[in-house]
Write a protein that holds these residues in place. Structure first.
Motif, PDB file in Angstrom:
ATOM      1  N   ALA A 157       0.844  -1.200   0.000  1.00  0.00           N
ATOM      2  CA  ALA A 157       0.000   0.000   0.000  1.00  0.00           C
ATOM      3  C   ALA A 157       0.879   1.248   0.000  1.00  0.00           C
ATOM      4  N   LEU A 164      -1.684   4.796  -7.119  1.00  0.00           N
ATOM      5  CA  LEU A 164      -3.123   4.885  -6.854  1.00  0.00           C
ATOM      6  C   LEU A 164      -3.614   6.330  -6.962  1.00  0.00           C
ATOM      7  N   LYS A 167      -3.597   7.429 -10.712  1.00  0.00           N
ATOM      8  CA  LYS A 167      -4.699   6.839 -11.487  1.00  0.00           C
ATOM      9  C   LYS A 167      -6.059   7.336 -11.017  1.00  0.00           C
ATOM     10  N   LEU A 169      -7.561   6.612  -8.244  1.00  0.00           N
ATOM     11  CA  LEU A 169      -8.269   5.617  -7.439  1.00  0.00           C
ATOM     12  C   LEU A 169      -8.356   6.016  -5.971  1.00  0.00           C
ATOM     13  N   VAL A 170      -7.453   6.904  -5.554  1.00  0.00           N
ATOM     14  CA  VAL A 170      -7.419   7.380  -4.178  1.00  0.00           C
ATOM     15  C   VAL A 170      -7.327   8.882  -4.238  1.00  0.00           C
TER      16      VAL A 170
END
Length: 174
Positions: A157, A164, A167, A169-170
């Protein structure tokens, strides 16, 4: 010339430096116990307040006083009031880290100078590099190993956090 039996040879001496948090100490202590079981001399270094909590709650797993395994402490900036029954630290992890940033190196070098058996290796929690542990190892001319105590999923992580974010996503949306 006769060969010296392996039992008479000087044991390697490993100094452990965990990050001052319960999960890090527990993980490093497990590795220290394993290496001690394999015949290495171990010095396990804790901050003073974590050392008191460790022994108050039996976290030493009977290692106190065992030949070849010793616990040593460095100051952490917390008062050493032995009458305090509280198990809760009075400093945040950030405050302890800031204290160690400016005080750990000298305390550690003094501690090592006072050891009966000079260390042959340091195993340091990867999170403790901020406290100049690598510099201390270089100064003492002792090899150092950085041991990352986090689980593989936590490491991934951390490792993939930027990907992340890039992209999108977070952080999670909706």
């Amino acid at each position: 010339m006769d060969a010296v039996p392996i039992t008479d040879q000087k044991k390697p001496h490993v100094v452990f430096i965990p990050f001052p948090a319960q999960s890090h100490i527990k993980c490093m202590l497990k590795l220290a116990r394993l290496l001690h079981h394999k015949g290495l001399h171990i010095t396990f270094i804790n901050t003073e307040s974590n050392h008191r909590r460790l022994f108050k709650h039996g976290g030493s797993h009977g290692l106190d006083g065992v030949p070849g395994f010793e616990f040593k402490t460095v100051p952490d900036g917390l008062p050493s009031n032995s009458d305090d029954e509280s198990d809760q630290p009075t400093q945040t992890p950030e405050e302890v880290s800031l204290y160690l940033l400016s005080h750990f190196l000298d305390s550690f070098l003094d501690l090592v100078a006072g050891l009966e058996v000079p260390p042959s290796c340091i195993i340091c929690d990867g999170f403790m590099t901020f406290a100049n542990t690598i510099y201390a190892a270089e100064k003492l001319k002792i090899p150092i190993i950085l041991y990352w105590t986090m689980a593989a999923c936590g490491f991934m992580a951390y490792y993939l956090a930027k990907v992340l974010f890039d992209k999108g996503l977070v952080p999670l949306k909706g």
